[in-house]
Design a protein around this motif. Structure first.
Motif, PDB file in Angstrom:
ATOM      1  N   ALA A  56     -60.055  45.706 -24.525  1.00  0.00           N
ATOM      2  CA  ALA A  56     -60.782  44.600 -23.741  1.00  0.00           C
ATOM      3  C   ALA A  56     -62.237  44.735 -23.234  1.00  0.00           C
ATOM      4  O   ALA A  56     -62.971  43.733 -23.306  1.00  0.00           O
ATOM      5  CB  ALA A  56     -59.805  44.819 -22.422  1.00  0.00           C
ATOM      6  N   GLY A  93     -54.749  34.284 -22.590  1.00  0.00           N
ATOM      7  CA  GLY A  93     -55.319  35.357 -22.055  1.00  0.00           C
ATOM      8  C   GLY A  93     -55.281  35.322 -20.424  1.00  0.00           C
ATOM      9  O   GLY A  93     -55.704  36.216 -20.005  1.00  0.00           O
ATOM     10  N   SER A 139     -63.465  36.097 -26.046  1.00  0.00           N
ATOM     11  CA  SER A 139     -62.723  36.679 -24.861  1.00  0.00           C
ATOM     12  C   SER A 139     -62.762  35.529 -23.730  1.00  0.00           C
ATOM     13  O   SER A 139     -61.463  35.453 -23.407  1.00  0.00           O
ATOM     14  CB  SER A 139     -63.627  37.758 -24.460  1.00  0.00           C
ATOM     15  OG  SER A 139     -62.564  38.676 -23.521  1.00  0.00           O
ATOM     16  N   VAL A 144     -54.874  38.301 -28.251  1.00  0.00           N
ATOM     17  CA  VAL A 144     -54.565  38.427 -26.774  1.00  0.00           C
ATOM     18  C   VAL A 144     -53.019  38.419 -26.471  1.00  0.00           C
ATOM     19  O   VAL A 144     -52.655  38.630 -25.693  1.00  0.00           O
ATOM     20  CB  VAL A 144     -55.418  37.541 -26.079  1.00  0.00           C
ATOM     21  CG1 VAL A 144     -55.117  36.180 -26.069  1.00  0.00           C
ATOM     22  CG2 VAL A 144     -55.758  38.046 -24.651  1.00  0.00           C
TER      23      VAL A 144
END
Length: 165
Positions: free
Chosen positions: A55, A135, A66, A4
């Protein structure tokens, strides 16, 4: 460092390299309009297209990982975010290889709405909670602002009327 962190940086490095290579191999006349066209193509391809698909994969297939990269808890809304990323990513890929100014404008508007909203959300998170996860506050935050801004500027420079050319 995590993906990320590196993927957004590498994406823009690749845009610069591909633009320079394509410009150097293009037939004359070469000028600012060609640079703008090439940048637009490669931003659609990489930061919009491939990063959108990346993504989508992250939010749909690896939601726990994530969410952790953003500094958030896993949520069912990630599937919706992933689906939005999938649509934007696919549109970016089409925009890279289908150089219609109107289509690219539509890609830019959707990208600006989504990434602009994401950037605002990241900034609010930083202010409210001090969330500096990669992120949330890393390069992805900068590309959430930079990508739509560059798309809109490049579209203005390549408008078919020729006024800005």
């Amino acid at each position: 460092m995590t993906m990320v962190f590196w993927v957004p940086i590498l994406s823009y490095v690749a845009v610069a390299l591909l633009t320079a290579l394509s410009f150097s191999r293009a037939a004359p006349p070469r000028g600012p309009r060609l640079v703008a066209d090439l940048l637009l193509r490669y931003i659609c391809l990489l930061p919009v297209g491939l990063m959108g698909l990346w993504a989508a994969l992250g939010h749909i297939v690896f939601p726990t990982r994530s969410a952790a990269g953003i500094g958030w808890a896993t949520s069912p809304f990630q599937t919706e975010v992933g689906a939005a990323n999938l649509g934007i990513g696919l549109a970016g890929l089409i925009g890279a290889f289908y150089p219609s100014w109107g289509f690219r404008l539509a890609v830019a508007v959707v990208t600006a709405g989504f990434l602009g909203g994401a950037a605002l959300t990241h900034l609010i998170e930083i202010a409210r909670t001090g969330n500096y996860a990669a992120g949330n506050a890393g390069p992805i935050l900068y590309t959430d602002v930079l990508t739509p801004l560059l798309l809109l500027i490049l579209l203005a420079l390549t408008h078919p009327s020729g006024r800005a050319a």
